[in-house]
Design a protein around this motif. Sequence first.
Motif, PDB file in Angstrom:
ATOM      1  N   VAL A 205       0.849  -1.191   0.000  1.00 34.14           N
ATOM      2  CA  VAL A 205       0.000   0.000   0.000  1.00 34.14           C
ATOM      3  C   VAL A 205       0.883   1.239   0.000  1.00 34.14           C
ATOM      4  O   VAL A 205       1.861   1.317   0.738  1.00 34.14           O
ATOM      5  CB  VAL A 205      -0.923   0.022   1.235  1.00 34.14           C
ATOM      6  CG1 VAL A 205      -1.789   1.273   1.236  1.00 34.14           C
ATOM      7  CG2 VAL A 205      -1.793  -1.228   1.268  1.00 34.14           C
ATOM      8  N   GLY A 206       0.552   2.206  -0.840  1.00 32.98           N
ATOM      9  CA  GLY A 206       1.332   3.435  -0.905  1.00 32.98           C
ATOM     10  C   GLY A 206       2.264   3.448  -2.102  1.00 32.98           C
ATOM     11  O   GLY A 206       2.535   2.409  -2.717  1.00 32.98           O
ATOM     12  N   ILE A 232       5.526   7.290  11.685  1.00 34.17           N
ATOM     13  CA  ILE A 232       5.516   8.445  10.778  1.00 34.17           C
ATOM     14  C   ILE A 232       4.305   8.439   9.858  1.00 34.17           C
ATOM     15  O   ILE A 232       3.579   9.443   9.743  1.00 34.17           O
ATOM     16  CB  ILE A 232       6.828   8.505   9.963  1.00 34.17           C
ATOM     17  CG1 ILE A 232       8.017   8.689  10.911  1.00 34.17           C
ATOM     18  CG2 ILE A 232       6.777   9.629   8.927  1.00 34.17           C
ATOM     19  CD1 ILE A 232       9.370   8.664  10.229  1.00 34.17           C
ATOM     20  N   MET A 233       4.054   7.313   9.209  1.00 33.94           N
ATOM     21  CA  MET A 233       2.947   7.245   8.252  1.00 33.94           C
ATOM     22  C   MET A 233       1.576   7.522   8.875  1.00 33.94           C
ATOM     23  O   MET A 233       0.762   8.248   8.287  1.00 33.94           O
ATOM     24  CB  MET A 233       2.940   5.889   7.535  1.00 33.94           C
ATOM     25  CG  MET A 233       4.012   5.771   6.473  1.00 33.94           C
ATOM     26  SD  MET A 233       3.958   4.193   5.595  1.00 33.94           S
ATOM     27  CE  MET A 233       2.444   4.341   4.691  1.00 33.94           C
ATOM     28  N   PRO A 234       1.260   6.995  10.063  1.00 28.91           N
ATOM     29  CA  PRO A 234      -0.056   7.273  10.648  1.00 28.91           C
ATOM     30  C   PRO A 234      -0.299   8.760  10.937  1.00 28.91           C
ATOM     31  O   PRO A 234      -1.447   9.211  10.925  1.00 28.91           O
ATOM     32  CB  PRO A 234      -0.036   6.458  11.953  1.00 28.91           C
ATOM     33  CG  PRO A 234       0.937   5.353  11.690  1.00 28.91           C
ATOM     34  CD  PRO A 234       2.009   5.978  10.844  1.00 28.91           C
ATOM     35  N   ASN A 239       0.763   9.026   1.646  1.00 32.85           N
ATOM     36  CA  ASN A 239       1.410   9.506   0.416  1.00 32.85           C
ATOM     37  C   ASN A 239       2.197  10.808   0.599  1.00 32.85           C
ATOM     38  O   ASN A 239       2.470  11.512  -0.359  1.00 32.85           O
ATOM     39  CB  ASN A 239       0.357   9.684  -0.679  1.00 32.85           C
ATOM     40  CG  ASN A 239      -0.299   8.357  -1.047  1.00 32.85           C
ATOM     41  OD1 ASN A 239       0.388   7.353  -1.251  1.00 32.85           O
ATOM     42  ND2 ASN A 239      -1.624   8.348  -1.104  1.00 32.85           N
ATOM     43  N   THR A 240       2.565  11.096   1.848  1.00 34.01           N
ATOM     44  CA  THR A 240       3.339  12.315   2.113  1.00 34.01           C
ATOM     45  C   THR A 240       4.752  12.201   1.544  1.00 34.01           C
ATOM     46  O   THR A 240       5.294  13.154   0.983  1.00 34.01           O
ATOM     47  CB  THR A 240       3.420  12.595   3.625  1.00 34.01           C
ATOM     48  OG1 THR A 240       2.092  12.723   4.131  1.00 34.01           O
ATOM     49  CG2 THR A 240       4.198  13.879   3.905  1.00 34.01           C
ATOM     50  N   TYR A 241       5.331  11.020   1.660  1.00 27.46           N
ATOM     51  CA  TYR A 241       6.709  10.814   1.203  1.00 27.46           C
ATOM     52  C   TYR A 241       6.741   9.829   0.034  1.00 27.46           C
ATOM     53  O   TYR A 241       5.987   8.859   0.003  1.00 27.46           O
ATOM     54  CB  TYR A 241       7.584  10.277   2.342  1.00 27.46           C
ATOM     55  CG  TYR A 241       7.630  11.193   3.548  1.00 27.46           C
ATOM     56  CD1 TYR A 241       8.382  12.363   3.513  1.00 27.46           C
ATOM     57  CD2 TYR A 241       6.911  10.879   4.703  1.00 27.46           C
ATOM     58  CE1 TYR A 241       8.413  13.209   4.623  1.00 27.46           C
ATOM     59  CE2 TYR A 241       6.947  11.706   5.811  1.00 27.46           C
ATOM     60  CZ  TYR A 241       7.689  12.876   5.758  1.00 27.46           C
ATOM     61  OH  TYR A 241       7.718  13.722   6.838  1.00 27.46           O
ATOM     62  N   CYS A 254      13.478  10.483   4.825  1.00 28.43           N
ATOM     63  CA  CYS A 254      12.178  10.505   4.167  1.00 28.43           C
ATOM     64  C   CYS A 254      12.041  11.803   3.358  1.00 28.43           C
ATOM     65  O   CYS A 254      12.266  12.897   3.894  1.00 28.43           O
ATOM     66  CB  CYS A 254      11.047  10.442   5.183  1.00 28.43           C
ATOM     67  SG  CYS A 254      11.136   9.028   6.311  1.00 28.43           S
ATOM     68  N   ASP A 255      11.705  11.717   2.108  1.00 28.14           N
ATOM     69  CA  ASP A 255      11.451  12.936   1.324  1.00 28.14           C
ATOM     70  C   ASP A 255      10.479  12.643   0.186  1.00 28.14           C
ATOM     71  O   ASP A 255      10.014  11.536   0.005  1.00 28.14           O
ATOM     72  CB  ASP A 255      12.764  13.563   0.828  1.00 28.14           C
ATOM     73  CG  ASP A 255      13.582  12.586  -0.032  1.00 28.14           C
ATOM     74  OD1 ASP A 255      12.964  11.704  -0.689  1.00 28.14           O
ATOM     75  OD2 ASP A 255      14.817  12.695  -0.052  1.00 28.14           O
TER      76      ASP A 255
END
Length: 255
Positions: A205-206, A232-234, A239-241, A254-255
Motif C-alpha cells: 500500500v502506498g 511516521i505514516m499514521p 502519500n506524504t513521502y 524521508c522525502d
Amino acid sequence: MKVKETIWRVVGITGVSALLLSMISFIDKREVGYRVDDIEVDIENTYENFFIDEEDVMSLILENKGDTVLGDAYGRVSLKEIERRVESHSFVKDAQVFRDLNGHLVVKATQNKPIARIIADNGKQAYLGEEGDILPVSSKYTARVLVLSGGYMDGLTARESIEGNEYDQKLYDLIEYISEDKFWNMQIAQLVVGQNGKVVMIPQVGDQKLEFGYAENFKSKFKRLEIFFKEIMPTKGWNTYSRVNVEYKDQLICD
C-alpha cells in the motif's frame, strides 16, 4: 550315540535350509506373478501449490516409449526408477513409490515451495524455491509470493540454483526474513534489485520506494522501516513521502 546326534543335526539343518529355499522360491514366483492393476497418485499440497497434477506424474512414470507398468509383474517394476522419474520434475521435492495392502502401486509426491517470483528485465520469468532452486513458471498455477525484479534478475534466471553465489544467498536470506515475519510479509510486495545488487522495496500500500541498499544488516534496517510504518505514516499520511532510505547506518531519510 554321538554319531546319531550328529546325523540328526545334519538332517535337521538340511531340512531347514531346504524349507527356506522353498519359501524364497515361492515368494519370488509370487512376486513375479502379481501384476500392477492400478496406480494411485498422491500429491502433497501443503502450501496450496498445484504446479504438478496426476496427469503430469503419470506421464513421468510412463516417460519411455513402450513403458506400460500397468499390467507388468511387480517383480519387473523398478520402484527406484519410478521415483527417479517423478523427482526429475522441477516442482517435485521428493517422491516415494511403494505397494499398498491392496496390491496397488502408490506414488506419493511432495511439491517444492516457491518463495518468490522472478521477473527479469530480459523477459525471462521463474520462481525461487525454498531449497534455493530456480524453478520454471507453470501454466497450471501462479503462486502469490514476493516478486523479484530489476537488472540483477537477468543473471539469477540464468542459474539453476543460488548455490555457490554469495550474494544470491544474501538475497535469499532477505526474502526468507520477509516471508517469515508476519508484519513485513503483509507490507512488502516487491523487491527491485539493481545490477549492482542494491534493493528497493515496493510496499503493498502506498507509492513509496523503500531504498534498502545491499541485502545486509536486516534487523537494523527493518527497525528503522518499522518506525516509518508505525509512527511516521499514521501521523503524516500514506502519500506524504515518495522515498524512504535506510541504506546508511542509523539513518532514516524521508522525502
